[in-house]
Design an enzyme around this catalytic site. Structure first.
Site: not given
Length: 509
Positions: A79, A167, A169, A221, A223-224
């Site tokens: 683009c 685009h 993507e 934490s 978390g992952v």
């Protein structure tokens, strides 16, 4: 040296998606702002110029020295990137008589062109531009057109330089991944060896060399991201890793106990620290979102620093920073500007005197999960929804009190448990409850009430860069709403957020 594709970001909303699609091909890539080109190009096999909200005709349009790449590496302009190449090499770019946004179909394709190998006749592509290339430079040739855009794709006849007006993507470009594969793998000759196992092996070797016999402290934490970072570091340095889990008083219901239990069998050296009162005291009377984030971050560092000083000879602080944190914290002229501060990006205060190691900073969230799977981490932990570092502090709009935290913990517990009971949890990328700073009239029994409203939020996403609201069943929402209002004193109204990102963010603050 990891061979890679360099993506230069001119501010497009799609730049991160380019990186995601290249990574789907098991090819490593990095995004750099157009004005921060790496000083060393070692390992770079090709370059992609992103789109931009600017017009190449604007006086303040992003500029680079294109000859740094021209003829030296394969280049793909997307683009704005294509228009920039065309203009810089003597072509013409003008405002389009008819702006083309959304789906389009290619009417002409140069069948012998390697870049377009496998792109079918009438292939659907995604357009998003107000300018159009009216004349390609001398020495270039047209390789694709749409029904409305004569120059949909072009190439230099002498160098591997290409431009796409559409685009590839974006998922609406049906052959976009094939086109990117043609460029990245066939033209740039990038090896498809960017896999979770290869990442783990390379990272363990790098961490061993980087950290040596030094002690490292990591804030877990539950978390992952922090969990995967901890296991990866543990593989590299074993007992030299010291983990600290701080209860900031803004965690989910029973989160502190549940998280510590989940780490029991992972071989990690973890210490839990309760500090909720300290955080709530610092937050008293504060309601501005960014101020709350900074206070929570500051107090966390103070508590963490107190605990880290109890560990002998700590030299490094490990963080679970991932790639979206890095990208969203780097300003580019355009929509990729900084949205909010991240609690784990931006360095440390001088008094901590620790060096930082971020083993996951090149990974997107879904890649972190795949690496975690490769490391043998419990799938239940890897499937946990993302949870913000400031916790419920940014899900309580306005000032924070212990009572508001209690209310939101109860609401959140009902919502998350409901998602799991209805087998909807794994269909949602992230779920949250937000306590709103408004009260509304209600009726309970024969009594009039004037109590708080709470918002439920659930989104689907791949990496958090973009997200769509989850279309949860009405019966489920009705059941959860009824349970919340009946069981949580102080709530008499429940609403559901149907905003997508963009334009909204996933969190409200």
């Amino acid at each position: 040296m990891q061979e890679m594709i360099l993506i230069l970001d001119f501010g497009s909303q799609y730049t991160q998606l380019i990186a995601r699609r290249v990574r789907e091909l098991n090819v490593y890539c990095e995004i750099h702002p157009f004005h921060h080109i790496p000083s060393s190009m070692e390992g770079v096999k090709g370059v992609i110029f992103s789109g931009s909200p600017f017009s190449v005709r604007d006086a303040k349009a992003p500029q680079i020295q294109i000859d740094e790449f021209y003829g030296k590496l394969p280049v793909l302009g997307v683009c704005y990137g294509a228009q920039y190449i065309a203009q810089k090499k003597g072509g013409e770019v003008n405002a389009s008589a008819t702006r083309e946004y959304g789906r389009a179909n290619l009417a002409f394709i140069e069948k012998q062109e390697l870049l377009l190998d496998g792109v079918g006749d009438n292939s659907q592509v995604w357009m998003s531009h107000a300018d159009t290339i009216t004349k390609i430079p001398d020495g270039y040739k047209l390789i694709a057109s749409s029904h409305d855009v004569p120059v949909a794709a072009f190439k230099d006849t002498n160098t591997p330089t290409y431009g796409l007006q559409f685009h590839p993507e974006v998922y609406h470009s049906t052959d976009g991944l094939s086109l990117l594969k043609n460029f990245v793998v066939d033209i740039c000759q990038c090896p498809q060896n960017w896999t979770p196992t290869s990442f783990v092996n390379a990272s363990v070797d790098t961490l061993k060399a980087q950290l040596g016999n030094d002690n490292v402290v990591l804030g877990l934490s539950g978390g992952v991201d922090s969990s995967v970072a901890a296991v990866l570091l543990h593989q590299a340095i074993g007992k030299q890793l010291h983990c600290i889990f701080v209860d900031n008083g803004l965690l989910r219901k029973n989160e502190f106990e549940d998280v510590l239990t989940s780490y029991e069998n992972m071989g990690l050296n973890v210490k839990g620290v309760r500090a909720g009162d300290r955080f709530l005291a610092a937050l008293k009377g504060k309601s501005e979102p960014e101020e709350k984030r900074k206070i929570i971050g500051r107090v966390f560092i103070e508590v963490f620093d107190d605990e880290a000083h109890k560990i002998k000879d700590v030299k490094w602080l490990a963080q679970g920073t991932i790639y979206p944190d890095v990208i969203e914290s780097v300003s580019v002229n355009g929509p990729s500007a900084t949205i909010k501060s991240h609690h784990n990006v931006g360095g440390l205060p001088d008094f901590m005197k620790l060096k930082v190691v971020e083993p996951l900073k090149s990974l997107f969230k879904d890649e972190v999960r795949r690496v975690g799977k490769s490391l043998g981490i419990n799938p239940a932990l890897l499937s946990r929804h993302p949870f913000p570092g400031p916790g419920l502090g940014i899900r309580i709009l306005g000032d924070i009190t212990a009572e508001k935290v209690r209310i939101l913990q109860e609401v959140d517990h009902i919502f998350i448990k409901g998602l799991k009971d209805w087998h909807l949890y794994d269909q949602v990328w992230q779920a949250a409850t937000i306590l709103l700073p408004v009260q509304s009239v209600g009726v309970m029994g024969d009594e009039r009430t004037y109590e708080n409203a709470v918002c439920l939020r659930a989104v689907g996403s791949t990496d958090g860069m973009t997200a769509d609201w989850s279309h949860l069943p009405y019966d489920f929402l009705a059941k959860v709403s009824n349970d919340i209002i009946n069981k949580v004193k102080g709530i008499n109204r429940v609403v559901y957020d149907i905003s997508s990102k963009p334009p909204a963010t996933i969190e409200w603050e």
